[in-house]
Design a protein around this motif. Structure first.
Motif, PDB file in Angstrom:
ATOM      1  N   GLN A 162       0.836  -1.208   0.000  1.00  0.00           N
ATOM      2  CA  GLN A 162       0.000   0.000   0.000  1.00  0.00           C
ATOM      3  C   GLN A 162       0.865   1.250   0.000  1.00  0.00           C
ATOM      4  OE1 GLN A 162      -2.325  -0.947   3.533  1.00  0.00           O
ATOM      5  NE2 GLN A 162      -4.178  -1.256   2.286  1.00  0.00           N
ATOM      6  N   GLY A 166       0.478   2.938  -3.408  1.00  0.00           N
ATOM      7  CA  GLY A 166      -0.590   3.899  -3.161  1.00  0.00           C
ATOM      8  C   GLY A 166      -1.930   3.198  -3.026  1.00  0.00           C
ATOM      9  N   THR A 167      -2.846   3.810  -2.286  1.00  0.00           N
ATOM     10  CA  THR A 167      -4.169   3.213  -2.085  1.00  0.00           C
ATOM     11  C   THR A 167      -5.111   4.264  -1.505  1.00  0.00           C
ATOM     12  OG1 THR A 167      -5.335   1.344  -1.062  1.00  0.00           O
ATOM     13  CG2 THR A 167      -3.691   2.453   0.278  1.00  0.00           C
ATOM     14  N   GLU A 168      -6.349   3.888  -1.287  1.00  0.00           N
ATOM     15  CA  GLU A 168      -7.317   4.747  -0.592  1.00  0.00           C
ATOM     16  C   GLU A 168      -7.846   3.977   0.608  1.00  0.00           C
ATOM     17  OE1 GLU A 168     -10.319   7.847  -2.294  1.00  0.00           O
ATOM     18  OE2 GLU A 168     -11.416   5.947  -2.107  1.00  0.00           O
ATOM     19  N   GLU A 170     -10.130   3.786   4.336  1.00  0.00           N
ATOM     20  CA  GLU A 170     -11.235   4.315   5.136  1.00  0.00           C
ATOM     21  C   GLU A 170     -10.749   4.319   6.583  1.00  0.00           C
ATOM     22  OE1 GLU A 170     -15.979   3.464   5.958  1.00  0.00           O
ATOM     23  OE2 GLU A 170     -14.983   2.607   4.195  1.00  0.00           O
ATOM     24  N   LYS A 179     -12.480   9.081   4.201  1.00  0.00           N
ATOM     25  CA  LYS A 179     -11.573   8.565   3.177  1.00  0.00           C
ATOM     26  C   LYS A 179     -10.219   9.282   3.250  1.00  0.00           C
ATOM     27  CE  LYS A 179     -14.586   5.835   1.036  1.00  0.00           C
ATOM     28  NZ  LYS A 179     -14.419   4.361   0.916  1.00  0.00           N
ATOM     29  N   LYS A 181      -6.553   9.299   0.967  1.00  0.00           N
ATOM     30  CA  LYS A 181      -5.804   8.833  -0.201  1.00  0.00           C
ATOM     31  C   LYS A 181      -4.319   8.758   0.138  1.00  0.00           C
ATOM     32  CE  LYS A 181      -5.240   9.564  -5.167  1.00  0.00           C
ATOM     33  NZ  LYS A 181      -5.593  10.403  -6.340  1.00  0.00           N
ATOM     34  N   PRO A 183      -0.742   8.317  -1.442  1.00  0.00           N
ATOM     35  CA  PRO A 183      -0.036   8.311  -2.730  1.00  0.00           C
ATOM     36  C   PRO A 183       1.059   7.247  -2.756  1.00  0.00           C
ATOM     37  CG  PRO A 183       0.700  10.158  -1.390  1.00  0.00           C
ATOM     38  CD  PRO A 183      -0.429   9.515  -0.643  1.00  0.00           C
TER      39      PRO A 183
END
Length: 258
Positions: A162, A166-168, A170, A179, A181, A183
């Motif tokens: 991750q 990168g990921t999003e 919660e 949320k 984000k 990078p």
């Protein structure tokens, strides 16, 4: 004379401190006797003027060249004597009772904040006005969030993939989830700011920010396949991190020598 002020220590949760709440508190306090209305005498009977001090409440006497005053011992400085004490309060003019009040706690309070409730302290003697109640707040520690002023801090783990790709996410917030984000190339310890998810100041609707610190969590147990993939990645990547670190050290010490 006005009655004494009272203090009540109240513990509240972080969420209650951020958004405000309403609490009912119970505490013992002195109340004016409703039978004698605080004068200490039976209904229809009034306190008499103290014959010793003539109602002055003090006795004056000569001591050498000086005139000295002290509280009258017969009436304890009140200037009056109760000859027919109230049967309910025994002449005290007040009784101790359990009091229950509803307290509105505004949003944005913090540990040490004091709320003043007028007239909820102890009554003055012989019908004197009531003092005030001061409620001192203590915000209990939260297992996940830490608060500093209007900002709320938390730490969230992420995996190496991750962080690299990168990921999003919660992530938890004081009022639910939000949320975030991440990078690609995020380093462990990176701080992210989520606006408007912190705490407000008392009297303001505008909230501060939530600060999220991410850290890369290294797995303690790997499957054979995971080990194989990581070894392959290591052989491809080589010692790029070590080279970068050595280059920084070289520049640092070169600058010192010059």
């Amino acid at each position: 004379a006005k009655g004494s002020d009272l203090r009540y220590d109240l513990g509240i949760s972080l969420s209650e401190a951020v958004f405000g709440t309403e609490k009912t508190i119970d505490f013992p306090k002195w109340e004016t006797c409703n039978t004698c209305k605080g004068n200490g005498s039976e209904p229809g009977k009034n306190p008499e003027t103290c014959p010793s001090c003539k109602g002055a409440g003090q006795i004056r006497f000569q001591q050498g060249f000086f005139s000295v005053s002290k509280a009258c011992s017969k009436c304890q400085g009140t200037g009056k004597r109760i000859t027919h004490p109230c049967k309910k309060c025994k002449g005290a003019g007040r009784l101790q009772e359990e009091k229950s009040i509803s307290l509105k706690i505004p949003a944005g309070v913090d540990s040490g904040s004091r709320l003043r409730v007028s007239g909820e302290g102890e009554p003055g003697e012989f019908g004197g006005p009531y003092g005030d109640l001061y409620v001192v707040l203590n915000v209990e520690e939260h297992p996940f969030f830490k608060r500093e002023g209007t900002e709320i801090f938390c730490e969230v783990p992420i995996s190496f993939p991750q962080a690299a790709l990168g990921t999003e996410l919660e992530v938890p917030a004081i009022d639910g989830t939000t949320k975030l984000k991440i990078p690609s190339g995020t380093q462990s310890g990176k701080l992210f700011t989520i606006k408007g998810k912190g705490a407000p100041r008392v009297g303001s609707h505008q909230r501060g920010n939530q600060i999220v610190r991410v850290y890369v969590e290294v797995p303690t147990k790997l499957t054979s396949r995971q080990k194989e993939l990581l070894e392959e990645f290591s052989s491809i990547n080589g010692d790029e991190v070590t080279k970068s670190f050595k280059a920084k050290l070289k520049d640092l010490f070169t600058g010192v020598e010059n």
